[in-house]
Write a protein that holds these residues in place. Structure first.
Motif, PDB file in Angstrom:
ATOM      1  N   PHE A  38     -23.727 114.265  53.527  1.00  0.00           N
ATOM      2  CA  PHE A  38     -22.707 115.302  53.560  1.00  0.00           C
ATOM      3  C   PHE A  38     -21.394 114.801  54.148  1.00  0.00           C
ATOM      4  O   PHE A  38     -20.322 115.220  53.725  1.00  0.00           O
ATOM      5  N   LEU A  68     -20.121 125.013  49.330  1.00  0.00           N
ATOM      6  CA  LEU A  68     -21.567 124.948  49.567  1.00  0.00           C
ATOM      7  C   LEU A  68     -21.910 123.838  50.555  1.00  0.00           C
ATOM      8  O   LEU A  68     -22.724 124.028  51.463  1.00  0.00           O
ATOM      9  N   PHE A  69     -21.263 122.676  50.420  1.00  0.00           N
ATOM     10  CA  PHE A  69     -21.536 121.569  51.339  1.00  0.00           C
ATOM     11  C   PHE A  69     -21.094 121.906  52.767  1.00  0.00           C
ATOM     12  O   PHE A  69     -21.762 121.545  53.734  1.00  0.00           O
ATOM     13  N   SER A  72     -23.628 124.144  54.229  1.00  0.00           N
ATOM     14  CA  SER A  72     -24.807 123.351  54.567  1.00  0.00           C
ATOM     15  C   SER A  72     -24.596 122.588  55.873  1.00  0.00           C
ATOM     16  O   SER A  72     -25.482 122.546  56.725  1.00  0.00           O
ATOM     17  N   THR A  79     -29.491 126.473  52.497  1.00  0.00           N
ATOM     18  CA  THR A  79     -29.061 125.113  52.186  1.00  0.00           C
ATOM     19  C   THR A  79     -29.930 124.087  52.906  1.00  0.00           C
ATOM     20  O   THR A  79     -30.646 124.400  53.858  1.00  0.00           O
ATOM     21  N   ALA A  80     -29.819 122.852  52.458  1.00  0.00           N
ATOM     22  CA  ALA A  80     -30.570 121.759  53.071  1.00  0.00           C
ATOM     23  C   ALA A  80     -30.163 121.570  54.539  1.00  0.00           C
ATOM     24  O   ALA A  80     -30.999 121.224  55.378  1.00  0.00           O
ATOM     25  N   GLY A  81     -28.903 121.809  54.851  1.00  0.00           N
ATOM     26  CA  GLY A  81     -28.438 121.674  56.233  1.00  0.00           C
ATOM     27  C   GLY A  81     -29.130 122.652  57.166  1.00  0.00           C
ATOM     28  O   GLY A  81     -29.444 122.323  58.309  1.00  0.00           O
ATOM     29  N   THR A 150     -28.767 120.318  47.298  1.00  0.00           N
ATOM     30  CA  THR A 150     -28.473 121.072  48.519  1.00  0.00           C
ATOM     31  C   THR A 150     -29.193 122.413  48.512  1.00  0.00           C
ATOM     32  O   THR A 150     -29.776 122.824  49.511  1.00  0.00           O
ATOM     33  N   LEU A 151     -29.160 123.092  47.383  1.00  0.00           N
ATOM     34  CA  LEU A 151     -29.833 124.390  47.295  1.00  0.00           C
ATOM     35  C   LEU A 151     -31.347 124.244  47.197  1.00  0.00           C
ATOM     36  O   LEU A 151     -32.097 124.973  47.864  1.00  0.00           O
ATOM     37  N   GLY A 154     -32.879 123.372  50.422  1.00  0.00           N
ATOM     38  CA  GLY A 154     -32.775 124.495  51.343  1.00  0.00           C
ATOM     39  C   GLY A 154     -33.839 125.541  51.080  1.00  0.00           C
ATOM     40  O   GLY A 154     -34.357 126.172  51.996  1.00  0.00           O
TER      41      GLY A 154
END
Length: 181
Positions: A38, A68-69, A72, A79-81, A150-151, A154
Motif C-alpha cells: 500500500f 479504497l487504498f 485500507s 478491506t485487507a488493511g 484489497t476487497l 478484507g
C-alpha cells in the motif's frame, strides 16, 4: 516520518515482543507485506498532496481505487488493511500488551486524518493540478487486481492467514493460537 509506516513499525515491535512464536512472525510478515504494497501504491506516483487536486475528474477509476487504498491503510472494513490491523491488535492483546494495541488503534485513528486529507483533494478540490495521470492498459489491469485483492482479502482473509502460518512454520516458529486462525 510518514504515518503509513505505523503499521509496519508496530508489527515489527510485536515480533520483537513475541520473538520465536508463530503469532509474532505471522503478524510481522503480514504487516510488512501490506505496508510495502500500500505504501508503494499511495506514494510512488504523486509525492505531493496538492497534486491530487481534481483527480476524480481527470481519472475517476484511479481516484476511487486510491480512495479504497486509503481506507485500507486506515483500517476501515471490509478491506485487507482492516484484517491486518485486526490480526495485529488481536495478537498484541492476546500477548498481554493491551497498551500496545491501544497505541496502535490511536495511531490508526490519527493516520486517518492524513488519508482523508488526500481524499478531500482528490474528490472535493475541482481545480486540476499536477501532471495528467498516465493511463495504460497495464496500469488499469494492475489497479483492477489491487482493488479486487484489497476487497477480497478484507472479506475472505483466510488464504492469506494460512500462507502466513505456513511461512512462520517454515521459519521454525511455535504454534499459533486458535483465535488467530
Amino acid at each position: 516520518q510518514k504515518p503509513v509506516t505505523t503499521l509496519a513499525r508496530t508489527s515489527t515491535s510485536n515480533f520483537k515482543l513475541r520473538k520465536g512464536t508463530k503469532v509474532g512472525l505471522k503478524v510481522t510478515l503480514h504487516g510488512a507485506r501490506m505496508w510495502a504494497f500500500f505504501d508503494r501504491l499511495v506514494t510512488l506516483a504523486i509525492p505531493r498532496v496538492k497534486d491530487f487536486r481534481g483527480l476524480s475528474l481527470r481519472n475517476p477509476f484511479g481516484a476511487y481505487g486510491l480512495l479504497l487504498f486509503m481506507l485500507s491503510l486506515g483500517g476501515i472494513p471490509p478491506t485487507a488493511g482492516f484484517m491486518g490491523k485486526f490480526w495485529l491488535f488481536s495478537a498484541a492483546i492476546e500477548s498481554g500488551y493491551v497498551w500496545l494495541a491501544v497505541i496502535g488503534v490511536l495511531n490508526s485513528a490519527v493516520s486517518l486524518y492524513y488519508y482523508i486529507r488526500v481524499v478531500v483533494y482528490m474528490m472535493l478540490k475541482n481545480e486540476p493540478s499536477g501532471r495528467e495521470p498516465h493511463q495504460s492498459p497495464s496500469l488499469a489491469f494492475a489497479m483492477v487486481v489491487a482493488v479486487v485483492a484489497t476487497l477480497l482479502l478484507g472479506v475472505y482473509p483466510q488464504p492469506l492467514f494460512e500462507f502466513a502460518e505456513a511461512s512462520a512454520q517454515t521459519l521454525g516458529a511455535s504454534t499459533v493460537p486458535q483465535m488467530l486462525r
